[in-house]
Design a protein around this motif. Structure first.
Motif, PDB file in Angstrom:
ATOM      1  N   ALA A 507       0.850  -1.191   0.000  1.00  0.00           N
ATOM      2  CA  ALA A 507       0.000   0.000   0.000  1.00  0.00           C
ATOM      3  C   ALA A 507       0.880   1.233   0.000  1.00  0.00           C
ATOM      4  O   ALA A 507       2.019   1.214   0.474  1.00  0.00           O
ATOM      5  CB  ALA A 507      -0.917   0.011   1.205  1.00  0.00           C
ATOM      6  N   GLU A 508       0.307   2.296  -0.533  1.00  0.00           N
ATOM      7  CA  GLU A 508       1.068   3.532  -0.674  1.00  0.00           C
ATOM      8  C   GLU A 508       1.049   4.352   0.613  1.00  0.00           C
ATOM      9  O   GLU A 508       1.997   5.057   0.920  1.00  0.00           O
ATOM     10  CB  GLU A 508       0.409   4.324  -1.800  1.00  0.00           C
ATOM     11  N   GLU A 509      -0.054   4.256   1.298  1.00  0.00           N
ATOM     12  CA  GLU A 509      -0.237   5.043   2.519  1.00  0.00           C
ATOM     13  C   GLU A 509      -1.144   4.272   3.450  1.00  0.00           C
ATOM     14  O   GLU A 509      -1.894   3.408   3.009  1.00  0.00           O
ATOM     15  CB  GLU A 509      -0.994   6.348   2.203  1.00  0.00           C
ATOM     16  N   GLU A 510      -1.113   4.650   4.724  1.00  0.00           N
ATOM     17  CA  GLU A 510      -2.103   4.099   5.645  1.00  0.00           C
ATOM     18  C   GLU A 510      -3.409   4.853   5.451  1.00  0.00           C
ATOM     19  O   GLU A 510      -3.413   6.083   5.378  1.00  0.00           O
ATOM     20  CB  GLU A 510      -1.622   4.260   7.073  1.00  0.00           C
ATOM     21  N   THR A 511      -4.474   4.122   5.355  1.00  0.00           N
ATOM     22  CA  THR A 511      -5.796   4.731   5.150  1.00  0.00           C
ATOM     23  C   THR A 511      -6.803   3.971   6.017  1.00  0.00           C
ATOM     24  O   THR A 511      -6.448   2.965   6.645  1.00  0.00           O
ATOM     25  CB  THR A 511      -6.237   4.573   3.682  1.00  0.00           C
ATOM     26  N   ASN A 512      -8.046   4.407   5.967  1.00  0.00           N
ATOM     27  CA  ASN A 512      -9.093   3.664   6.688  1.00  0.00           C
ATOM     28  C   ASN A 512      -9.163   2.230   6.189  1.00  0.00           C
ATOM     29  O   ASN A 512      -9.419   1.302   6.957  1.00  0.00           O
ATOM     30  CB  ASN A 512     -10.458   4.303   6.443  1.00  0.00           C
ATOM     31  N   ILE A 513      -8.950   2.091   4.879  1.00  0.00           N
ATOM     32  CA  ILE A 513      -9.042   0.735   4.301  1.00  0.00           C
ATOM     33  C   ILE A 513      -7.921  -0.141   4.854  1.00  0.00           C
ATOM     34  O   ILE A 513      -8.153  -1.256   5.309  1.00  0.00           O
ATOM     35  CB  ILE A 513      -8.962   0.797   2.761  1.00  0.00           C
ATOM     36  N   THR A 514      -6.688   0.374   4.852  1.00  0.00           N
ATOM     37  CA  THR A 514      -5.589  -0.463   5.352  1.00  0.00           C
ATOM     38  C   THR A 514      -5.759  -0.717   6.850  1.00  0.00           C
ATOM     39  O   THR A 514      -5.465  -1.808   7.328  1.00  0.00           O
ATOM     40  CB  THR A 514      -4.207   0.161   5.056  1.00  0.00           C
ATOM     41  N   ASP A 515      -6.267   0.281   7.579  1.00  0.00           N
ATOM     42  CA  ASP A 515      -6.501   0.081   9.028  1.00  0.00           C
ATOM     43  C   ASP A 515      -7.443  -1.095   9.258  1.00  0.00           C
ATOM     44  O   ASP A 515      -7.187  -1.961  10.094  1.00  0.00           O
ATOM     45  CB  ASP A 515      -7.122   1.337   9.658  1.00  0.00           C
ATOM     46  N   SER A 516      -8.525  -1.114   8.481  1.00  0.00           N
ATOM     47  CA  SER A 516      -9.495  -2.191   8.729  1.00  0.00           C
ATOM     48  C   SER A 516      -8.915  -3.536   8.295  1.00  0.00           C
ATOM     49  O   SER A 516      -9.205  -4.573   8.902  1.00  0.00           O
ATOM     50  CB  SER A 516     -10.828  -1.901   8.035  1.00  0.00           C
ATOM     51  N   LEU A 517      -8.054  -3.532   7.281  1.00  0.00           N
ATOM     52  CA  LEU A 517      -7.432  -4.795   6.867  1.00  0.00           C
ATOM     53  C   LEU A 517      -6.436  -5.282   7.919  1.00  0.00           C
ATOM     54  O   LEU A 517      -6.351  -6.475   8.215  1.00  0.00           O
ATOM     55  CB  LEU A 517      -6.753  -4.623   5.504  1.00  0.00           C
ATOM     56  N   ILE A 518      -5.693  -4.336   8.511  1.00  0.00           N
ATOM     57  CA  ILE A 518      -4.748  -4.716   9.559  1.00  0.00           C
ATOM     58  C   ILE A 518      -5.509  -5.319  10.744  1.00  0.00           C
ATOM     59  O   ILE A 518      -5.117  -6.329  11.320  1.00  0.00           O
ATOM     60  CB  ILE A 518      -3.900  -3.493  10.000  1.00  0.00           C
ATOM     61  N   GLN A 519      -6.635  -4.689  11.045  1.00  0.00           N
ATOM     62  CA  GLN A 519      -7.441  -5.201  12.163  1.00  0.00           C
ATOM     63  C   GLN A 519      -7.905  -6.624  11.911  1.00  0.00           C
ATOM     64  O   GLN A 519      -8.049  -7.422  12.821  1.00  0.00           O
ATOM     65  CB  GLN A 519      -8.641  -4.305  12.374  1.00  0.00           C
ATOM     66  N   LYS A 520      -8.110  -6.931  10.667  1.00  0.00           N
ATOM     67  CA  LYS A 520      -8.542  -8.292  10.315  1.00  0.00           C
ATOM     68  C   LYS A 520      -7.389  -9.285  10.392  1.00  0.00           C
ATOM     69  O   LYS A 520      -7.587 -10.492  10.331  1.00  0.00           O
ATOM     70  CB  LYS A 520      -9.078  -8.279   8.876  1.00  0.00           C
ATOM     71  N   GLY A 521      -6.154  -8.748  10.446  1.00  0.00           N
ATOM     72  CA  GLY A 521      -4.993  -9.624  10.563  1.00  0.00           C
ATOM     73  C   GLY A 521      -4.076  -9.611   9.344  1.00  0.00           C
ATOM     74  O   GLY A 521      -3.101 -10.354   9.283  1.00  0.00           O
ATOM     75  N   HIS A 522      -4.376  -8.776   8.349  1.00  0.00           N
ATOM     76  CA  HIS A 522      -3.512  -8.705   7.161  1.00  0.00           C
ATOM     77  C   HIS A 522      -2.187  -8.029   7.509  1.00  0.00           C
ATOM     78  O   HIS A 522      -2.137  -7.153   8.361  1.00  0.00           O
ATOM     79  CB  HIS A 522      -4.188  -7.875   6.060  1.00  0.00           C
ATOM     80  N   LEU A 523      -1.124  -8.424   6.797  1.00  0.00           N
ATOM     81  CA  LEU A 523       0.170  -7.768   6.952  1.00  0.00           C
ATOM     82  C   LEU A 523       0.366  -6.787   5.811  1.00  0.00           C
ATOM     83  O   LEU A 523      -0.035  -7.051   4.676  1.00  0.00           O
ATOM     84  CB  LEU A 523       1.299  -8.802   6.955  1.00  0.00           C
ATOM     85  N   LEU A 524       1.020  -5.653   6.142  1.00  0.00           N
ATOM     86  CA  LEU A 524       1.043  -4.542   5.199  1.00  0.00           C
ATOM     87  C   LEU A 524       2.467  -4.025   5.022  1.00  0.00           C
ATOM     88  O   LEU A 524       3.192  -3.859   5.977  1.00  0.00           O
ATOM     89  CB  LEU A 524       0.186  -3.437   5.830  1.00  0.00           C
ATOM     90  N   ASP A 525       2.863  -3.797   3.764  1.00  0.00           N
ATOM     91  CA  ASP A 525       4.095  -3.054   3.499  1.00  0.00           C
ATOM     92  C   ASP A 525       3.700  -1.713   2.916  1.00  0.00           C
ATOM     93  O   ASP A 525       3.033  -1.666   1.877  1.00  0.00           O
ATOM     94  CB  ASP A 525       4.965  -3.777   2.459  1.00  0.00           C
ATOM     95  N   ILE A 526       4.109  -0.628   3.564  1.00  0.00           N
ATOM     96  CA  ILE A 526       3.892   0.692   2.969  1.00  0.00           C
ATOM     97  C   ILE A 526       5.111   0.981   2.102  1.00  0.00           C
ATOM     98  O   ILE A 526       6.252   0.908   2.565  1.00  0.00           O
ATOM     99  CB  ILE A 526       3.756   1.775   4.060  1.00  0.00           C
ATOM    100  N   THR A 527       4.875   1.285   0.855  1.00  0.00           N
ATOM    101  CA  THR A 527       5.990   1.404  -0.082  1.00  0.00           C
ATOM    102  C   THR A 527       5.649   2.396  -1.182  1.00  0.00           C
ATOM    103  O   THR A 527       4.474   2.544  -1.529  1.00  0.00           O
ATOM    104  CB  THR A 527       6.307  -0.014  -0.643  1.00  0.00           C
ATOM    105  N   PRO A 528       6.642   3.096  -1.757  1.00  0.00           N
ATOM    106  CA  PRO A 528       6.335   3.989  -2.884  1.00  0.00           C
ATOM    107  C   PRO A 528       5.883   3.139  -4.067  1.00  0.00           C
ATOM    108  O   PRO A 528       6.515   2.126  -4.367  1.00  0.00           O
ATOM    109  CB  PRO A 528       7.675   4.666  -3.196  1.00  0.00           C
TER     110      PRO A 528
END
Ligand code: GLU
Length: 560
Positions: A507-528
């Motif tokens: 993902a490019e940035e943290e957003t409401n969408i990424t927040d809710s995915l993290i809450q579900k247990g997804h792992l996230l790389d923020i990257t350009p």
């Protein structure tokens, strides 16, 4: 009237952790995300490209009554000068063309081919180890036989209306009178010190120039206008390419050029949310992967489902997809209803897949082979155009890495497209579908797309992007946003990217969408994420045609 929308509060670049390979494998310089977004509105015609000069060229041709094909040819010839890091006459491209006259859609494959002297061990060194990525990119072996010149010729023969002599004019003027390198080009040049400037001809042409002129390019354009695209496949142009490439370890011969041809493919289409989405089939993995994702989530397009479906679709992509003229691939069996239902049953609201595997479509006889995920390719440009007759073109064009192989001949850069093949033929006797073979086309991720209304049969969205295998996610996310979430095209393109290619979410940035995915247990790389989307939305009810260019690049939309 051109619009520039200001997005308040959207930062240039939020970064938590950078994907470790970003700078190694994505040399197309990420210039950050502009806080403004370029768009235009009209009701007759529209052109959007990643470069202002190229958009202007296309717009002029459209104003003169040219077709979308004519305008795309003019734009592509300009891009070879002003956005040479991304595409040009030394590269390849795919086109989806909608012809309003007979309501037909044509898919044209102008992908580069591997030389006749190549074998599956092409990228192995004497010690049987694969070459390093940049070792291969900068080697003559990465250069495939260019397809873009033949593709432009073919496109003109099929759908052109204006004489090529007129279509070359914008590029001819820039080549003769010179052009000021754009911010995007300057950043890419800066980023390529140590590579592009190691090549004498390229260094002299590109660096330390306030204005760039290109006499060779100008004379080739005139020749093209007089004699057609076959000049690119004959001496002296072919010989110049052969000599420049073979000096650097390449194995090209004239017969490679004699045997090149554009291939008309069957467009790959499927229904998503009552729209027909069509894109480029193999050798591109674009359409099949995108349409699998969309079909897997059509019943419930949540972001969680999109991420999980992407994992399944990329597993199939990596295992199966390749040039169908060389290997047996399941192709559209991967989109068959029962297979989709079977794969969909693997997606659960309470589970995060960690190791998605390829499936076996119904009616497919399993062949033992090895998957090939691919590298983080980056470069490329997308052209979206609709003309006043209602014809539309979606064309993704590339020389692969930024500035391709860095080898110049005839006034243009040559691609490194063959590094899209697997560098190793396989593992433990199981071959990779996307292995190198003589005359074969490397697997691509380019996803030139046209979406049609199922009610009128007319185009509603023309879209595509740069960005290697991330292109698939960039385009899919916008289709979901525009067709399902009813987001405007500007907002959809401006929205931070979110995609999955089998590992963590990118993902490019943290957003409401990424927040809710993290809450579900997804792992996230923020990257350009260096996309290059260009798109047109056609609202026939309101009689509005809207063009939008990606704020992560410098392009513009122009229409009337
Ligand atoms: N070579 C890549 C492909 O064909 C495109 C490169 C890019 O978009 O960055 O999929």
């Amino acid at each position: 009237m051109r619009n520039i929308f200001l997005f308040i509060g959207i930062g240039l670049l939020a970064s938590l952790s950078y994907a470790s390979d970003f700078h190694r494998a994505s040399p197309e310089k990420y210039i950050g995300k502009s806080t403004t977004i370029e768009s235009d509105i009209g009701n007759e015609y529209m052109a959007v490209t990643s470069d202002p000069e190229a958009t202007r060229a296309a717009y002029e041709i459209l104003s003169d009554g040219g077709t979308a094909a004519d305008a795309a040819i003019a734009a592509q010839l300009v891009l070879g000068l002003t956005e040479p890091q991304s595409s040009g006459l030394g590269g390849g491209a795919f086109i989806m063309y909608y012809n309003a006259l007979d309501n037909s859609l044509t898919a044209l494959d102008g992908r580069e081919t591997a030389p006749l002297a190549s074998t599956p061990n092409y990228f192995l060194k004497n010690n049987m180890e694969p070459m390093g990525f940049f070792e291969a990119v900068l080697d003559g072996r990465s250069v495939g036989i260019p397809g873009t010149p033949a593709l432009l010729g073919d496109l003109h023969e099929r759908f052109g209306k204006i004489n090529i002599k007129t279509l070359i004019e914008p590029a001819l003027n820039l080549a003769i009178n010179g052009f000021v390198p754009s911010k995007g080009l300057l950043k890419s040049l800066d980023n390529d010190i140590g590579r592009l400037d190691q090549n004498k001809t390229s260094k002299e042409y590109f660096y330390n120039k306030k204005i760039i002129k290109n006499n060779k390019y100008a004379s080739i354009l005139k020749n093209f206008a007089n004699k057609g695209s076959s000049i690119f496949y004959k001496s002296p142009l072919s010989t110049n390419i052969i000599n420049s490439v073979n000096k650097k370890n390449g194995v090209l011969i004239q017969k490679d050029f004699d045997s090149y041809s554009v291939i008309e493919r069957k467009p790959v289409c499927n229904i998503f949310q009552k729209h027909k989405v069509c894109s480029m089939g193999e050798p591109s993995s674009g359409a099949l992967t995108m349409l699998q994702i969309l079909k897997l989530i059509d019943h419930d397009p949540t972001w969680h489902n999109y991420i999980e479906a992407s994992k399944l679709a990329f597993a199939d992509r990596n295992y199966y997809m390749a040039d169908p003229d060389f290997v047996k691939t399941p192709g559209e069996l991967l989109l068959e209803n029962n297979y989709i239902l079977k794969r969909r049953s693997m997606i659960s609201d309470n589970n995060i897949m960690t190791n998605a595997k390829h499936g076996t479509p119904f009616g497919w006889k399993e062949i033992k082979q090895t998957k090939y995920n691919g590298l983080n390719e980056s470069g490329t440009t997308h052209i979206s155009i609709i003309d006043k007759y209602g014809n539309a073109i979606s064309m993704t064009s590339t020389i692969e890495n930024a500035f391709g192989s860095r080898i110049m001949a005839n006034g243009y850069l040559l691609n490194n497209e063959l590094t899209d093949f697997s560098f190793t033929p396989g593992k433990n006797n199981n071959l990779v579908a996307n292995r190198v073979e003589a005359g074969k086309r490397p697997r691509s991720s380019m996803t030139p797309t046209i979406v049609f209304s199922t009610l009128t049969g007319k185009p509603v969205l023309i879209i595509g992007s740069a960005g290697g295998s991330r292109i698939i996610g960039y385009v899919t996310q916008r289709i979901i946003d525009v067709l399902y979430n009813n987001v405007s095209l500007e907002d959809a393109i401006n929205a931070p990217h979110i995609l999955n290619r089998g590992g963590n979410i990118e993902a490019e940035e943290e957003t409401n969408i990424t927040d809710s995915l993290i809450q579900k247990g997804h792992l996230l790389d923020i990257t350009p994420l260096a996309s290059g989307l260009t798109a047109i939305h056609i609202d026939s009810e309101k009689n509005i045609i809207k063009g939008v260019s990606d704020p992560r690049r410098i392009g513009i939309a122009l229409g009337k």
